[in-house]
Design a protein around this motif. Structure first.
Motif, short mmCIF file in Angstrom:
data_model
loop_
_atom_site.label_atom_id
_atom_site.label_comp_id
_atom_site.label_asym_id
_atom_site.label_seq_id
_atom_site.Cartn_x
_atom_site.Cartn_y
_atom_site.Cartn_z
N TRP A 153 -3.61 -8.50 8.12
CA TRP A 153 -4.87 -9.19 7.81
C TRP A 153 -4.82 -9.90 6.46
N GLY A 154 -4.30 -9.20 5.43
CA GLY A 154 -4.39 -9.78 4.09
C GLY A 154 -3.19 -9.57 3.20
N GLY A 155 -2.04 -9.23 3.77
CA GLY A 155 -0.83 -9.08 2.98
C GLY A 155 -0.89 -7.91 2.01
N TRP A 156 -0.12 -8.02 0.92
CA TRP A 156 0.01 -6.90 -0.01
C TRP A 156 -1.29 -6.60 -0.75
N GLY A 157 -2.09 -7.60 -1.03
CA GLY A 157 -3.36 -7.35 -1.71
C GLY A 157 -4.27 -6.46 -0.89
N ALA A 158 -4.41 -6.75 0.41
CA ALA A 158 -5.25 -5.92 1.28
C ALA A 158 -4.65 -4.53 1.44
N THR A 159 -3.33 -4.45 1.47
CA THR A 159 -2.66 -3.15 1.59
C THR A 159 -2.98 -2.27 0.38
N CYS A 160 -2.90 -2.84 -0.83
CA CYS A 160 -3.19 -2.08 -2.04
C CYS A 160 -4.66 -1.66 -2.09
N ALA A 161 -5.55 -2.54 -1.66
CA ALA A 161 -6.98 -2.21 -1.65
C ALA A 161 -7.25 -1.03 -0.72
N LEU A 162 -6.60 -1.03 0.44
CA LEU A 162 -6.77 0.08 1.38
C LEU A 162 -6.23 1.38 0.80
N GLY A 163 -5.00 1.33 0.25
CA GLY A 163 -4.42 2.54 -0.32
C GLY A 163 -5.26 3.11 -1.44
N LEU B 185 1.53 2.80 1.98
CA LEU B 185 2.68 2.26 1.24
C LEU B 185 3.96 2.34 2.08
N PHE B 186 4.23 3.52 2.66
CA PHE B 186 5.48 3.72 3.39
C PHE B 186 5.62 2.77 4.57
N SER B 187 4.52 2.44 5.22
CA SER B 187 4.59 1.62 6.43
C SER B 187 4.72 0.13 6.13
N THR B 188 4.56 -0.26 4.88
CA THR B 188 4.58 -1.69 4.55
C THR B 188 5.56 -2.05 3.44
N MET B 189 6.12 -1.08 2.72
CA MET B 189 6.95 -1.39 1.56
C MET B 189 8.18 -2.22 1.94
N ALA B 190 8.79 -1.93 3.10
CA ALA B 190 9.97 -2.69 3.49
C ALA B 190 9.62 -4.15 3.75
N LEU B 191 8.42 -4.39 4.26
CA LEU B 191 8.00 -5.76 4.53
C LEU B 191 7.81 -6.54 3.24
N LEU B 192 7.25 -5.89 2.21
CA LEU B 192 7.10 -6.55 0.91
C LEU B 192 8.45 -6.79 0.26
N LEU B 193 9.30 -5.74 0.24
CA LEU B 193 10.57 -5.84 -0.48
C LEU B 193 11.55 -6.80 0.18
N ASP C 17 6.27 -8.24 12.44
CA ASP C 17 6.40 -7.21 11.41
C ASP C 17 5.42 -6.06 11.64
N ALA C 18 4.19 -6.39 12.01
CA ALA C 18 3.18 -5.35 12.21
C ALA C 18 3.56 -4.45 13.38
N SER C 19 4.17 -5.01 14.43
CA SER C 19 4.61 -4.18 15.56
C SER C 19 5.73 -3.25 15.14
N ALA D 155 -1.10 3.27 10.51
CA ALA D 155 -1.73 2.28 11.38
C ALA D 155 -2.64 1.35 10.60
N MET D 156 -3.43 1.91 9.70
CA MET D 156 -4.32 1.09 8.88
C MET D 156 -3.52 0.19 7.93
N GLY D 157 -2.40 0.70 7.41
CA GLY D 157 -1.57 -0.10 6.53
C GLY D 157 -0.99 -1.30 7.25
N SER D 158 -0.52 -1.10 8.49
CA SER D 158 0.02 -2.22 9.27
C SER D 158 -1.06 -3.27 9.52
N ALA D 159 -2.27 -2.81 9.83
CA ALA D 159 -3.38 -3.75 10.08
C ALA D 159 -3.75 -4.50 8.80
N ALA D 160 -3.76 -3.79 7.67
CA ALA D 160 -4.10 -4.43 6.40
C ALA D 160 -3.07 -5.49 6.02
N TRP D 161 -1.79 -5.17 6.24
CA TRP D 161 -0.73 -6.14 5.95
C TRP D 161 -0.89 -7.40 6.81
#
Length: 429
Positions: free
Chosen positions: A383-393, A251-259, A63-65, A375-381
């Motif tokens: 590393w820590g899933g949606w919680g880490a993604t929201c913290a970064l955003g 958000l844009f780089s990870t929303m599809a993975l969450l949904l 997913d990150a790739s 790039a940071m969003g993909s790495a956060a996802w």
């Protein structure tokens, strides 16, 4: 030096941008076609966002790739802004625009027929690099518009660009549901070729002869750095744009993975329909523009920065609630457009004779921020899933608020600097 009395956005540099005597201006159908072209070019870099899960599954990558495809598109677009958009001051613009669009179509077809990740990455890079034709079209609309109608022309073309960005995710999701994710790129490639040929047919020849005779390509590129050094608020507003787009790109780089994951289990079409919430961003663009016209650009920016902070709170709740996710996406899109339109209003007033280059500096920073956030969003996802993604955003949104405080100090300093000579002049009268 920053002008103390900003010129209206429709003003044109007389020697470079003025219409020739008797020029009829652009007709509404031609402006609409230019708006469609802008929307298609800009939207081509957003088709991938609802398709990431399908791409990772079919091409058998993590997913990150798959999410890094979003970053590649934004890096390539930033490079095109810096290296290709200034060519609008040197080359015949109709030929430049159609050539860029045909090369972007080549990138779309490369992605549409990709059987491996490397081929998709190549297609994404080509599309991102050459789809900057949109950023040549927008100032050209003002240049070729009938006298007194350049503001309307730019507004119409910008509306097309914004609608293309907002609709791209939904269209991509629906097409993918019909024929797979490759169909999205193939249809977009055909549309890009058709619109490019139509533009070649209807647009007048346009060459900035004065600049072409006095400046080389290297001189134009070097002048971008000089403008950035000369105008502190160009730098502060470029930073604001970069940080706000970085935050939303997380958000844009990870929303599809969450949904698409176990919490929501949406398909490509469902993810695309969720993306329709961003259409409200067009409303915020109009509101921010009207506020800027009334001298309230700082208020509009502050409100938008606050909305971005609130949006990440709703998005965090969206981990388990689709309703909260939609609310958060809506608020984040509103915030991004509000900051962006306010930024453009401010920077275009810094030097009316150098708007294209000011735009190149600002937009390059804007999309560098987007690529970094993706790039940071993909790495956060990872590393820590949606919680880490929201913290970064949210962290990037906080930095954005600090950048706004810096810009407000610069604005106050500029106002006090402009008021001092006026006071001295009044005392001497």
């Amino acid at each position: 030096m920053t002008s103390s009395s900003p010129a209206p956005l429709s003003a044109a540099h007389p020697s470079h941008n003025a219409q020739p005597p008797g020029a009829p201006g652009l007709s509404t159908p031609v402006l609409l076609l230019m708006a469609v072209a802008c929307g298609l070019c800009a939207g081509s870099n957003y088709f991938n966002q609802p398709l990431l899960h399908s791409i990772s599954t079919q091409l058998q990558v993590r997913d990150a790739s798959a999410a890094l495809i979003v970053t590649l598109a934004q890096v390539a677009y930033a490079a095109g802004l810096l290296l290709l958009v200034p060519l609008g001051d040197l080359l015949e613009r109709r030929r430049l625009i159609t050539t860029l669009m045909l090369l972007a179509a080549l990138g779309l077809f490369t992605s549409g027929f990709a059987h491996n990740y490397a081929m998709l990455a190549l297609g994404t890079l080509l599309t991102g690099l050459f789809s900057v034709a949109a950023q040549v079209l927008v100032p050209l609309a003002a240049t070729l518009a009938a006298p007194g109608r350049s503001g309307r022309a730019v507004g119409l073309v910008m509306s097309g660009l914004l609608t293309g960005i907002l609709a791209a995710r939904s269209v991509a999701g629906l097409l993918s549901e019909v024929g797979g994710w490759t169909l999205v790129y193939r249809v977009a490639g055909v549309a890009m070729v058709a619109v490019a040929l139509a533009l070649w047919w209807v647009m007048p020849v346009s060459r900035n002869a004065a600049s072409a005779q006095t400046q080389s390509y290297g001189q134009v590129l070097r002048s971008l750095g000089a403008l950035a050094l000369r105008h502190p608020r160009l730098r502060s507003r470029a930073l604001l744009g970069a940080l706000s787009f970085a935050s939303v790109s997380v958000l844009f780089s990870t929303m599809a993975l969450l949904l698409a994951g176990p919490a929501h289990r949406l398909g490509d079409a469902g993810i695309g329909l969720v993306g329709l919430a961003g259409v409200a961003g067009a409303l915020m663009a109009n509101v921010a523009g009207r506020m800027a016209d009334r001298g309230q650009a700082q208020v509009a920016t502050a409100a938008s920065v606050s909305l971005l902070l609130l949006g990440w709170g709703a998005l965090w709740l969206g981990a388990s609630s689709l309703a909260w996710f939609v609310v958060g996406l809506l608020v984040a899109d509103l915030a991004l457009q509000g900051v962006h339109i306010s930024n453009q209003n401010v920077i275009y007033r810094l030097d009316p004779t150098a708007r294209a280059r000011l735009n190149a500096v600002y937009m390059t920073s804007y999309f560098v921020g987007a690529a970094t956030g993706s790039a940071m969003g993909s790495a956060a996802w990872l590393w820590g899933g949606w919680g880490a993604t929201c913290a970064l955003g949210l962290g990037l949104a906080v930095l954005n608020a600090l950048a706004l405080a810096h810009d407000q100090r610069l604005a106050r300093r500029a106002r006090s600097g402009a008021a001092a000579p006026q006071a001295l002049q009044g005392a001497g009268m």
